[in-house]
Motif scaffolding. Sequence first.
Motif, PDB file in Angstrom:
ATOM      1  N   LEU A 104       0.772  -1.324  -0.014  1.00  0.00           N
ATOM      2  CA  LEU A 104      -0.001  -0.058   0.123  1.00  0.00           C
ATOM      3  C   LEU A 104       0.821   1.157  -0.048  1.00  0.00           C
ATOM      4  CD1 LEU A 104      -3.063   0.831   0.320  1.00  0.00           C
ATOM      5  CD2 LEU A 104      -2.518   1.183   2.759  1.00  0.00           C
ATOM      6  N   VAL A 105       1.787   1.182   0.914  1.00  0.00           N
ATOM      7  CA  VAL A 105       2.630   2.493   0.777  1.00  0.00           C
ATOM      8  C   VAL A 105       3.572   2.623  -0.375  1.00  0.00           C
ATOM      9  CG1 VAL A 105       4.780   3.388   2.031  1.00  0.00           C
ATOM     10  CG2 VAL A 105       2.951   2.167   3.429  1.00  0.00           C
ATOM     11  N   ILE A 106       4.007   1.453  -0.995  1.00  0.00           N
ATOM     12  CA  ILE A 106       5.021   1.506  -2.241  1.00  0.00           C
ATOM     13  C   ILE A 106       4.060   2.015  -3.129  1.00  0.00           C
ATOM     14  CG2 ILE A 106       6.093   0.306  -3.899  1.00  0.00           C
ATOM     15  CD1 ILE A 106       7.119  -1.553  -1.540  1.00  0.00           C
ATOM     16  N   ARG A 107       2.838   1.571  -3.336  1.00  0.00           N
ATOM     17  CA  ARG A 107       1.853   2.164  -4.179  1.00  0.00           C
ATOM     18  C   ARG A 107       1.488   3.674  -4.215  1.00  0.00           C
ATOM     19  NH1 ARG A 107      -2.148  -2.901  -4.818  1.00  0.00           N
ATOM     20  NH2 ARG A 107      -1.078  -4.133  -6.547  1.00  0.00           N
ATOM     21  N   SER A 108       1.343   3.967  -2.921  1.00  0.00           N
ATOM     22  CA  SER A 108       1.098   5.308  -2.781  1.00  0.00           C
ATOM     23  C   SER A 108       2.283   6.165  -3.073  1.00  0.00           C
ATOM     24  CB  SER A 108       1.051   5.762  -1.235  1.00  0.00           C
ATOM     25  OG  SER A 108       0.867   7.010  -0.792  1.00  0.00           O
ATOM     26  N   VAL A 109       3.543   5.848  -2.711  1.00  0.00           N
ATOM     27  CA  VAL A 109       4.484   6.652  -3.267  1.00  0.00           C
ATOM     28  C   VAL A 109       4.802   6.845  -5.109  1.00  0.00           C
ATOM     29  CG1 VAL A 109       7.198   6.751  -3.262  1.00  0.00           C
ATOM     30  CG2 VAL A 109       5.786   6.157  -0.957  1.00  0.00           C
ATOM     31  N   LYS A 110       4.656   5.556  -5.238  1.00  0.00           N
ATOM     32  CA  LYS A 110       4.811   5.451  -6.997  1.00  0.00           C
ATOM     33  C   LYS A 110       3.634   6.389  -7.680  1.00  0.00           C
ATOM     34  CE  LYS A 110       5.400   1.654  -9.265  1.00  0.00           C
ATOM     35  NZ  LYS A 110       6.628   1.954 -10.068  1.00  0.00           N
ATOM     36  N   SER A 111       2.572   6.422  -7.166  1.00  0.00           N
ATOM     37  CA  SER A 111       1.621   7.329  -7.481  1.00  0.00           C
ATOM     38  C   SER A 111       1.949   8.654  -7.233  1.00  0.00           C
ATOM     39  CB  SER A 111       0.002   6.831  -6.696  1.00  0.00           C
ATOM     40  OG  SER A 111      -0.860   7.806  -7.254  1.00  0.00           O
ATOM     41  N   ALA A 112       2.454   9.214  -6.218  1.00  0.00           N
ATOM     42  CA  ALA A 112       2.704  10.685  -6.218  1.00  0.00           C
ATOM     43  C   ALA A 112       3.967  10.799  -6.846  1.00  0.00           C
ATOM     44  CB  ALA A 112       3.115  10.706  -4.656  1.00  0.00           C
ATOM     45  N   ILE A 113       4.704   9.919  -7.302  1.00  0.00           N
ATOM     46  CA  ILE A 113       5.702  10.273  -8.130  1.00  0.00           C
ATOM     47  C   ILE A 113       5.159  10.409  -9.636  1.00  0.00           C
ATOM     48  CG2 ILE A 113       7.907   9.172  -9.133  1.00  0.00           C
ATOM     49  CD1 ILE A 113       8.620   8.098  -6.531  1.00  0.00           C
ATOM     50  N   GLN A 114       4.177   9.650 -10.026  1.00  0.00           N
ATOM     51  CA  GLN A 114       3.750   9.570 -11.365  1.00  0.00           C
ATOM     52  C   GLN A 114       2.968  10.916 -11.148  1.00  0.00           C
ATOM     53  OE1 GLN A 114       1.631   5.686 -11.434  1.00  0.00           O
ATOM     54  NE2 GLN A 114       3.256   5.145 -13.068  1.00  0.00           N
ATOM     55  N   ASN A 115       2.240  11.208 -10.323  1.00  0.00           N
ATOM     56  CA  ASN A 115       1.484  12.582 -10.542  1.00  0.00           C
ATOM     57  C   ASN A 115       2.384  13.530 -10.509  1.00  0.00           C
ATOM     58  OD1 ASN A 115      -1.109  11.388 -10.200  1.00  0.00           O
ATOM     59  ND2 ASN A 115      -0.884  11.494  -7.857  1.00  0.00           N
ATOM     60  N   ASP A 131      16.866  13.310  -7.608  1.00  0.00           N
ATOM     61  CA  ASP A 131      16.459  14.491  -6.720  1.00  0.00           C
ATOM     62  C   ASP A 131      15.194  15.107  -6.473  1.00  0.00           C
ATOM     63  OD1 ASP A 131      19.023  14.627  -5.563  1.00  0.00           O
ATOM     64  OD2 ASP A 131      19.514  16.571  -6.557  1.00  0.00           O
ATOM     65  N   GLU A 132      14.484  15.107  -7.870  1.00  0.00           N
ATOM     66  CA  GLU A 132      13.094  15.527  -7.728  1.00  0.00           C
ATOM     67  C   GLU A 132      12.141  14.300  -7.152  1.00  0.00           C
ATOM     68  OE1 GLU A 132      12.982  18.404 -11.572  1.00  0.00           O
ATOM     69  OE2 GLU A 132      12.700  16.055 -11.903  1.00  0.00           O
ATOM     70  N   ALA A 133      12.599  12.898  -7.307  1.00  0.00           N
ATOM     71  CA  ALA A 133      11.795  11.957  -6.880  1.00  0.00           C
ATOM     72  C   ALA A 133      12.091  11.803  -5.454  1.00  0.00           C
ATOM     73  CB  ALA A 133      12.258  10.505  -7.421  1.00  0.00           C
ATOM     74  N   LEU A 134      13.169  12.177  -5.079  1.00  0.00           N
ATOM     75  CA  LEU A 134      13.653  12.102  -3.513  1.00  0.00           C
ATOM     76  C   LEU A 134      12.718  13.235  -2.874  1.00  0.00           C
ATOM     77  CD1 LEU A 134      15.319  10.757  -1.505  1.00  0.00           C
ATOM     78  CD2 LEU A 134      17.082  12.605  -1.741  1.00  0.00           C
ATOM     79  N   THR A 135      12.681  14.428  -3.303  1.00  0.00           N
ATOM     80  CA  THR A 135      11.700  15.282  -3.041  1.00  0.00           C
ATOM     81  C   THR A 135      10.195  14.888  -2.770  1.00  0.00           C
ATOM     82  OG1 THR A 135      13.062  16.948  -3.981  1.00  0.00           O
ATOM     83  CG2 THR A 135      10.811  17.757  -3.434  1.00  0.00           C
ATOM     84  N   VAL A 136       9.726  14.341  -3.501  1.00  0.00           N
ATOM     85  CA  VAL A 136       8.476  13.660  -3.566  1.00  0.00           C
ATOM     86  C   VAL A 136       8.447  12.854  -2.358  1.00  0.00           C
ATOM     87  CG1 VAL A 136       6.425  12.359  -4.627  1.00  0.00           C
ATOM     88  CG2 VAL A 136       7.544  13.904  -6.079  1.00  0.00           C
ATOM     89  N   LEU A 137       9.360  11.853  -2.231  1.00  0.00           N
ATOM     90  CA  LEU A 137       9.418  11.103  -0.964  1.00  0.00           C
ATOM     91  C   LEU A 137       9.454  11.780   0.300  1.00  0.00           C
ATOM     92  CD1 LEU A 137       9.552   8.009  -0.618  1.00  0.00           C
ATOM     93  CD2 LEU A 137      11.903   8.128  -0.802  1.00  0.00           C
ATOM     94  N   ASN A 138      10.287  12.559   0.410  1.00  0.00           N
ATOM     95  CA  ASN A 138      10.505  13.550   1.314  1.00  0.00           C
ATOM     96  C   ASN A 138       8.959  14.134   1.703  1.00  0.00           C
ATOM     97  OD1 ASN A 138      13.019  13.465   2.338  1.00  0.00           O
ATOM     98  ND2 ASN A 138      13.706  14.593   1.069  1.00  0.00           N
ATOM     99  N   ARG A 139       8.066  14.487   0.634  1.00  0.00           N
ATOM    100  CA  ARG A 139       6.957  15.252   1.066  1.00  0.00           C
ATOM    101  C   ARG A 139       6.025  14.160   1.693  1.00  0.00           C
ATOM    102  NH1 ARG A 139       4.645  16.365  -4.393  1.00  0.00           N
ATOM    103  NH2 ARG A 139       6.396  17.611  -4.541  1.00  0.00           N
ATOM    104  N   GLU A 140       5.966  12.947   1.074  1.00  0.00           N
ATOM    105  CA  GLU A 140       5.165  11.967   1.681  1.00  0.00           C
ATOM    106  C   GLU A 140       5.346  11.669   3.213  1.00  0.00           C
ATOM    107  OE1 GLU A 140       2.719   9.817  -0.006  1.00  0.00           O
ATOM    108  OE2 GLU A 140       2.674  11.637  -1.281  1.00  0.00           O
ATOM    109  N   MET A 141       6.765  11.734   3.247  1.00  0.00           N
ATOM    110  CA  MET A 141       7.324  11.487   4.821  1.00  0.00           C
ATOM    111  C   MET A 141       6.700  12.631   5.671  1.00  0.00           C
ATOM    112  SD  MET A 141       8.854   9.432   7.061  1.00  0.00           S
ATOM    113  CE  MET A 141       9.947   8.520   6.891  1.00  0.00           C
ATOM    114  N   LYS A 142       6.847  13.696   5.076  1.00  0.00           N
ATOM    115  CA  LYS A 142       6.420  14.758   6.033  1.00  0.00           C
ATOM    116  C   LYS A 142       4.976  14.831   6.142  1.00  0.00           C
ATOM    117  CE  LYS A 142       6.580  19.889   5.972  1.00  0.00           C
ATOM    118  NZ  LYS A 142       6.852  21.256   5.496  1.00  0.00           N
ATOM    119  N   GLN A 143       4.198  14.596   5.189  1.00  0.00           N
ATOM    120  CA  GLN A 143       2.663  14.182   5.450  1.00  0.00           C
ATOM    121  C   GLN A 143       2.289  13.087   6.544  1.00  0.00           C
ATOM    122  OE1 GLN A 143       1.098  13.151   1.449  1.00  0.00           O
ATOM    123  NE2 GLN A 143       0.978  15.298   1.064  1.00  0.00           N
TER     124      GLN A 143
END
Length: 147
Positions: free
Chosen positions: A24-35, A47-59
């Motif tokens: 579930l978490v991996i799909r969520s992150v992949k979806s956020a990256i695709q968006n 770096d941009e993908a890492l930024t998305v991952l950091n945003r997910e962690m912050k949320q």
Amino acid sequence: MDLQKQLTEDMKKAMKNKEKQRLLVIRSVKSAIQNEQIKQGKELTEDEALTVLNREMKQRKESLQEFENANREDLVSKVKAEMDVLQSYLPEQLSDEALQQIVDETIQEVGAKTKADMGKVMGAIMPKVKGKADGSQVNRAVLNSLS
């Protein structure tokens, strides 16, 4: 291996091993990256993908705080499990000592003296610690050094 390929491989493993929470978490992150890719109209750099991952962690950190305040232990444990999965994809976090050393070096580089120089220091330091330290942690360290 780049982040997106790693996520795809781990998603396949999670499916095979029937790890629903991880999947579930991996799909969520992949979806956020695709968006984010759709939004920018191009493939994301590492770096941009890492930024998305950091945003997910912050949320999730913000959600954790809210759930703890509301005494929702069921949701707290769920969010903590999600954060553990996300943490495995983030670079190793800097120790307080290593962060303080980077802060001190950056303050010297930009010639900051007072809290009024906070913006210059933060602007110079954040690219150096991207993904390796939380912005609020960096902010505290800079404030302590400038006061």
